[in-house]
Scaffold this motif. Structure first.
Motif, PDB file in Angstrom:
ATOM      1  N   ASP A  17       0.831  -1.209   0.000  1.00  0.00           N
ATOM      2  CA  ASP A  17       0.000   0.000   0.000  1.00  0.00           C
ATOM      3  C   ASP A  17       0.863   1.256   0.000  1.00  0.00           C
ATOM      4  OD1 ASP A  17      -2.382  -1.448   0.087  1.00  0.00           O
ATOM      5  OD2 ASP A  17      -2.289  -1.627   2.268  1.00  0.00           O
ATOM      6  N   GLY A  18       0.657   2.103  -0.998  1.00  0.00           N
ATOM      7  CA  GLY A  18       1.395   3.354  -1.087  1.00  0.00           C
ATOM      8  C   GLY A  18       2.785   3.207  -1.656  1.00  0.00           C
ATOM      9  N   ASP A  34      -4.430   2.270  -1.385  1.00  0.00           N
ATOM     10  CA  ASP A  34      -4.446   1.528  -0.128  1.00  0.00           C
ATOM     11  C   ASP A  34      -5.599   0.540  -0.188  1.00  0.00           C
ATOM     12  OD1 ASP A  34      -5.072   0.770   2.620  1.00  0.00           O
ATOM     13  OD2 ASP A  34      -3.653   2.332   3.218  1.00  0.00           O
ATOM     14  N   SER A  65      -4.831  10.118  -3.310  1.00  0.00           N
ATOM     15  CA  SER A  65      -5.157   8.995  -2.432  1.00  0.00           C
ATOM     16  C   SER A  65      -6.630   9.008  -2.049  1.00  0.00           C
ATOM     17  CB  SER A  65      -4.298   9.049  -1.163  1.00  0.00           C
ATOM     18  OG  SER A  65      -4.676  10.154  -0.356  1.00  0.00           O
TER      19      SER A  65
END
Length: 483
Positions: free
Chosen positions: A20-21, A27, A273
């Motif tokens: 994630d990221g 995410d 995001s």
């Protein structure tokens, strides 16, 4: 204990990769949460039940209740290239992530880059110190290199031989540099104001000029107080609409990633995001409703609330139903005119409402026609994701859309003979000139749509198209001359 997948290779210094990221410009916790909200809006109470059991239970519950197409996720090409180079050099590559094990394994199977997969399960949230302890237990202090991006990764970098920092969160890069073992910092996904401008759809604020229609129709343009109310209403409606656009993009992540152009939207592509979007939505809403309640008549806030509720229903469910979706879109356009009447404390006539519903229904059908035409070359019985139409419906949609647009022209023609029109206009017969203008514009829009030359949003097309701008100016001049 995290799961293990694949073969174990002999390597003096394994490369451990966060997901994630880092490898993923998103995410998975938020990805699955938005998918759950989209597909099961009436079961959101389950989130609180899972949360009571801990973060690991939330991740497992969401992973089991949703389906994420891992082939369409926004992977970072720079990180994939780095991993590919290291794998070619013979290094052991490990995917170590706090995401749920089922998702991590599917991603590893899709990418074919990893020899081991360590991830969270229903009891253990495999992040930060837990991840560090497992890695140190297997390879010792300094016995591995680690690629990460977040504050949770700092303690892991401290225990690693070399640190590779990818698109770090605020303050993370400086903390990593203080450790003294940073080999490389990869900045491959920098957020810009342009990304937020696209996400908030600021160009769509032009639609909010419809708020001024009641003021124009009532011939009260000479009142400064009304113009101030109009400006405030324009801003409030724009803020509310932008919050809706962001929410809609977050709910439509899966569908947008299967679309030819929508996959490039900031949230679908991972440029922004999901977490930042979830923070922006309430901020915009609170500002919009706070200003409207404080500075405008309460009726405006009521219309704004109804607009938001209808848009939310559209995003969650109604957009999937044939015909219902385009009627709702027409109502959302008309809601702007209702909001203007409320902001100016002016009555609305039957003629304005009838004209707007027919005209905007036609434009909504243009939007659907343009979307369907894009997939016309595919299997004719394949429906676009999240829609209730098929390419075979094109002829019927065109017929309904053109008819609706021409009905708007007829309403305008009948308005000329209305008794109130004679009172408002010195030369009401001049309004007849607006009828051929509108007839030309609607017919041209549908001809271009039929030829595949229409943007998927006809309002955006009208704003940018020179001929549409000219027709709009002439339309206003006709009413000015009539007055």
């Amino acid at each position: 204990m995290p799961g293990i997948q694949g073969r174990v290779l002999e390597s003096p210094t394994p490369l451990v990769v966060d997901l994630d990221g880092t490898l993923l410009r998103s995410d998975l916790l938020f990805e699955t949460a938005m998918a759950f909200m989209r597909n099961h809006p009436l079961r959101l109470f389950r989130l609180f039940i899972w949360l009571f059991r801990g973060k690991a239970a939330v991740k497992q519950g969401l992973a089991m209740a949703t389906h994420i197409d891992v082939a369409r996720l926004p992977y970072d090409p720079a990180v994939i290239q780095y991993i590919t180079n290291e794998r070619t050099a013979g290094r052991l590559i490990i995917l170590a992530t706090a995401a749920h094990d089922s998702l991590a394994r599917r991603i590893a199977q899709h990418l074919q880059l990893f020899d081991l997969v360590w991830a969270s399960d229903g009891q253990l949230n495999f992040s930060a110190h837990r991840k560090r302890d497992v890695l140190v237990g297997h390879y010792g202090e300094g016995g591995f290199d680690y690629i990460g991006n977040s504050r949770d990764d700092v303690c892991i970098w401290k225990a690693s031989r070399r640190a590779i920092v990818v698109n770090p969160e605020a303050g993370v890069e400086s903390r990593a540099q203080h450790l003294g073992n940073v080999e490389q910092v990869i900045h491959s996904n920098t957020t810009t104001l342009k990304d937020w401008r696209k996400a908030l759809r600021l160009h769509q604020w032009m639609k909010n000029l419809l708020i001024l229609v009641p003021l124009l129709a009532a011939h009260q343009l000479q009142q400064p107080v009304q113009w101030l109310n109009g400006l405030l209403a324009f801003v409030c409606f724009g803020l509310c609409a932008s919050s809706v656009y962001v929410l809609n993009d977050l709910l439509d992540l899966a569908d947008d990633r299967h679309h030819k152009t929508k996959c490039l939207r900031p949230f679908a592509s991972g440029r922004l995001s999901i977490k930042s979007g979830l923070l922006v939505i309430p901020a915009l809403l609170l500002t919009a409703f706070g200003l409207s309640i404080w500075l405008l008549p309460w009726q405006f806030a009521a219309v704004l609330a109804a607009y938001y509720a209808l848009t939310l229903a559209y995003s969650l469910r109604l957009k999937r139903f044939m015909v219902v979706d385009v009627i709702v879109l027409a109502m959302l356009y008309t809601a702007r005119i209702l909001a203007g009447a409320a902001a100016f404390s002016l009555p609305l006539t039957f003629w304005i409402l009838a004209f707007s519903m027919f005209l905007f229904l036609s434009l909504a059908l243009v939007k659907r026609y343009a979307e369907l035409r894009e997939i016309q070359g595919r299997e004719s019985r394949t429906s676009p994701r999240g829609r209730g139409y098929y390419p075979d419906d094109l002829d019927m949609i065109a017929s309904l859309g053109a008819s609706s647009g021409h009905l708007a022209v007829m309403v305008l023609a009948l308005y000329i003979h209305e008794g109130a029109t004679v009172v408002l206009y010195q030369r009401p017969h001049v309004i007849w000139l607006a009828c051929p203008l509108l007839l030309f514009w609607i017919t041209r829009v549908w001809m271009l749509t039929h030829r595949g030359q229409m943007h998927d949003d006809p309002v955006v097309f009208a704003i940018r198209d020179r001929i549409s701008q000219g027709v709009g100016l002439l339309f206003l001049l006709v009413f000015w001359a009539a007055a």
